[in-house]
Every structure is written in C-alpha cells, then in structure tokens.
Enzyme design. Structure first.
Site, PDB file in Angstrom:
ATOM      1  N   ASN A   1       0.877  -1.182   0.000  1.00 20.71           N
ATOM      2  CA  ASN A   1       0.000   0.000   0.000  1.00 20.71           C
ATOM      3  C   ASN A   1       0.910   1.227   0.000  1.00 20.71           C
ATOM      4  OD1 ASN A   1      -1.822   2.035   0.374  1.00 20.71           O
ATOM      5  ND2 ASN A   1      -2.383   1.459   2.466  1.00 20.71           N
ATOM      6  N   TRP A   2       1.021   1.843  -1.162  1.00 26.75           N
ATOM      7  CA  TRP A   2       1.940   2.987  -1.276  1.00 26.75           C
ATOM      8  C   TRP A   2       1.388   4.264  -0.650  1.00 26.75           C
ATOM      9  CZ3 TRP A   2       3.429   2.177  -7.158  1.00 26.75           C
ATOM     10  CH2 TRP A   2       4.344   1.122  -7.243  1.00 26.75           C
ATOM     11  N   LYS A   3       0.099   4.264  -0.313  1.00 26.66           N
ATOM     12  CA  LYS A   3      -0.529   5.480   0.248  1.00 26.66           C
ATOM     13  C   LYS A   3      -0.267   6.648  -0.710  1.00 26.66           C
ATOM     14  CE  LYS A   3      -0.176   3.367   4.759  1.00 26.66           C
ATOM     15  NZ  LYS A   3      -0.034   3.493   6.208  1.00 26.66           N
TER      16      LYS A   3
ATOM     17  N   HIS B   1      -9.579   1.728   4.907  1.00 27.47           N
ATOM     18  CA  HIS B   1      -8.286   1.848   5.593  1.00 27.47           C
ATOM     19  C   HIS B   1      -8.445   2.798   6.778  1.00 27.47           C
ATOM     20  CE1 HIS B   1      -4.117   2.856   6.381  1.00 27.47           C
ATOM     21  NE2 HIS B   1      -3.819   1.729   5.779  1.00 27.47           N
TER      22      HIS B   1
ATOM     23  N   GLU C   1      -6.684   5.130   7.756  1.00 26.58           N
ATOM     24  CA  GLU C   1      -6.439   6.549   7.424  1.00 26.58           C
ATOM     25  C   GLU C   1      -7.676   7.162   6.773  1.00 26.58           C
ATOM     26  OE1 GLU C   1      -2.775   5.777   5.374  1.00 26.58           O
ATOM     27  OE2 GLU C   1      -1.868   5.267   7.299  1.00 26.58           O
TER      28      GLU C   1
ATOM     29  N   GLU D   1      -5.701  -4.357  10.698  1.00 29.05           N
ATOM     30  CA  GLU D   1      -4.676  -3.329  10.848  1.00 29.05           C
ATOM     31  C   GLU D   1      -4.936  -2.559  12.141  1.00 29.05           C
ATOM     32  OE1 GLU D   1      -2.566  -2.326   6.864  1.00 29.05           O
ATOM     33  OE2 GLU D   1      -4.074  -0.831   7.314  1.00 29.05           O
TER      34      GLU D   1
ATOM     35  N   GLY E   1       2.413   2.627  10.922  1.00 35.79           N
ATOM     36  CA  GLY E   1       3.395   3.698  10.791  1.00 35.79           C
ATOM     37  C   GLY E   1       4.091   4.066  12.089  1.00 35.79           C
TER      38      GLY E   1
ATOM     39  N   SER F   1       3.303  -1.753  10.475  1.00 33.43           N
ATOM     40  CA  SER F   1       4.756  -1.795  10.719  1.00 33.43           C
ATOM     41  C   SER F   1       5.393  -3.142  10.373  1.00 33.43           C
ATOM     42  CB  SER F   1       5.074  -1.397  12.168  1.00 33.43           C
ATOM     43  OG  SER F   1       4.677  -0.051  12.401  1.00 33.43           O
TER      44      SER F   1
ATOM     45  N   GLY G   1       2.763  -0.858   4.383  1.00 32.54           N
ATOM     46  CA  GLY G   1       2.889   0.550   4.015  1.00 32.54           C
ATOM     47  C   GLY G   1       4.342   0.913   3.765  1.00 32.54           C
ATOM     48  N   GLY G   2       4.979   1.496   4.765  1.00 35.37           N
ATOM     49  CA  GLY G   2       6.337   2.031   4.629  1.00 35.37           C
ATOM     50  C   GLY G   2       7.336   1.104   3.951  1.00 35.37           C
TER      51      GLY G   2
HETATM   52  P1  13P Z   1       2.951   0.682   7.759  1.00 38.18           P
HETATM   53  O1  13P Z   1       3.450  -0.619   7.184  1.00 38.18           O
HETATM   54  O2  13P Z   1       3.719   1.876   7.233  1.00 38.18           O
HETATM   55  O3  13P Z   1       2.827   0.650   9.241  1.00 38.18           O
HETATM   56  O4  13P Z   1       1.457   0.890   7.192  1.00 38.18           O
HETATM   57  C1  13P Z   1       0.561  -0.143   7.334  1.00 38.18           C
HETATM   58  C2  13P Z   1      -0.630   0.173   6.529  1.00 38.18           C
HETATM   59  O5  13P Z   1      -1.385   1.065   6.847  1.00 38.18           O
HETATM   60  C3  13P Z   1      -0.855  -0.612   5.312  1.00 38.18           C
HETATM   61  O6  13P Z   1      -2.113  -0.358   4.780  1.00 38.18           O
END
Ligand code: 13P
Length: 258
Positions: free
Chosen positions: A13-15, A100, A102, A172, A178, A218, A239-240
């Site tokens: 997930n590149w956000k 999600h 976010e 999640e 994050g 994470s 994500g990251g």
């Molecule tokens: P991180 O891996 O950066 O914690 O993000 C997780 C996430 O929200 C994937 O959708």
C-alpha cells in the site's frame, strides 16, 4: 480449509507516494529481482490513482495485481474528486482497499460508507481488501473484540458466503500503523482467529476457513516471518516497507517460502 490451502497474499500500500514514473521504476526493479513467482505468494500493489495506468502497464506479464486505495460507492455522478469501481476496473485494477484506518480517521469514513464501498467494489468485479482495526485506547479498554466484530459485521452486512469468498480482510491495528509498534505474533493471531470466528458465525465454517485475513501495521523484513507462521495470518498489507522495491521483494520472498 487449512492455512496452506488459503493463498498467501502480500499487498504493497503505497498510500500517497509515487508518481507514474516512480511506479514504473519500482515494478521494473521488482521484475529484475525475480521475487514474484508463479506458485509463490499472491502480490498486489495499491498505487495512487494517477499512477495506476503506469503501474498496470509496468506489471504486464508479471504476476502482480494492481489495486486502487479507495473508491466511491456510486458508479458515476457529481462527486468531485471521487473515483468509481468501474473506473478502477477499466484502468486495469483487480483489487481495491476499502476502509483503511487513514480513510476512517483522517477522512471521516464511517462503517456505513465502508459497507457501501464493499458492495460497490464487488459490483464492479473488484476484490475489496477491507480493513478493520482497533485504536490504542480501545485495546487498553479491552474493547478490541467488540470493535472488530462491529466493524466486520457492518462491512459485510447482508452479504452471502459467495460474496465473502470474493473479499479479503486486513486486520490493521491503528496503533501499529506507521509507528514501528508491530503487533506481536500472538496479538495478531488472537485478532485474526477472532475475526475468522466472526466470519464463521455469519457465513459458516467453510466460507470462514477459505477467507484470507492479512495483517498490516509496521511490517518489516525482520518481523514478517514470525507473523506469517501464525495459523490465521494469511499475508501482509504493507505501508512504509513497500515503498522500496528491494525491501518489498524481501517480504515477497518471505511470503513465497511460508
Ligand atoms: P505501515 O506498514 O507503514 O505501518 O502501514 C501499514 C498500513 O497502513 C498498510 O495499509
């Protein structure tokens, strides 16, 4: 169905990261690294809307599915800034992330909206990757199971076991996203087992046993294997650590060998 009969899935997930050119470069590097293999884990990349076409092009001939990160529940209309499931499908997406944390916490997405988006994704022929998870405070107050059951039931309200078969769930925990605070394998397994029980209660044991439940929050190359060893953890939503092709390839390899 035992875990080894469910398909292990690794989702990037590149956000709000990467242009079309950057998406192309990432996928070219992933191809070069050879981590994505037929018969290995199923790989999905969720790119921002403007990079989707480039990502679809760059992934051609590779076993990588491309996902949107959000959709509107209507198929078209006066909804400035929104994108429909049909538009994502026409752009070459096969998956879409829905609900999600976010979206829920920064953009006010409610469980009702999440439900409508799951239905819209299915109607457009997309696989929704539906996200649920408790906040740090909810966990501290022992409300995790209450929250997970509520989010699960609202998201899939009124659907059939056949609909569920076309969906993916992602646990999640908000406190793990994050933050570097990955859920321990035991915490992740406890939540996944509970969510599978929620699926059993509504859709029956067979549908629940075949239901893919990903963990997100994470994930890093150093902690993924222990998570994937858990019987109810069927892959990762990253994500990251998905922004760098070499790091993501390491995660895909861990998925291939689990
Ligand atoms: P991180 O891996 O950066 O914690 O993000 C997780 C996430 O929200 C994937 O959708």
């Amino acid at each position: 169905m035992a875990k080894n009969q469910r398909h292990l899935t690794m989702v990037a997930n590149w956000k709000m990261h990467k242009t079309g050119a950057e998406a192309t470069a990432f996928l070219a590097r992933l191809r070069e690294l050879g981590a994505v293999k037929a018969g290995g884990c199923f790989v999905v990349v969720a790119a921002p809307f403007p990079a989707l076409t480039a990502a679809v092009e760059a992934a051609r001939g590779m076993d990588v599915a491309i996902a949107g990160q959000n959709l509107h529940w209507e198929s078209e209309g006066a909804f400035t800034g929104e994108v429909s499931g049909a538009m994502l499908a026409a752009a070459g997406c096969t998956h879409v992330i829905v609900g999600h944390s976010e979206r829920r916490h920064l953009f006010g997405e409610t469980d009702e909206m999440v439900h409508k988006k799951v239905r819209a994704a299915l109607a457009a022929g997309l696989t929704p990757i539906v996200c649920v998870g408790e906040t740090e405070q909810q966990r501290a107050e022992n409300e995790t199971e209450l929250i997970l059951r509520y989010q699960f039931e609202r998201a899939f309200w009124g659907m059939s076991a056949e609909d569920l078969r076309r969906c993916v769930l992602a646990y999640e925990p908000v406190w793990a996203i994050g933050t570097g605070n990955t859920a321990t394998p035991a915490i992740a397994e406890g939540a996944h087992r509970f969510l599978r029980r929620c699926a059993t209660d509504i859709f029956g044991a067979e549908a629940a046993a075949g239901f893919t439940i990903l963990y997100g929050g994470s994930i890093k190359p150093g902690n993924l294997r222990a998570l994937l060893e858990q019987p109810d953890v069927d892959g990762g939503l990253v994500g990251g650590a998905s922004l760098d092709a070499d790091a993501f390839a390491t995660l895909v390899r861990a998925g291939n060998s689990n």
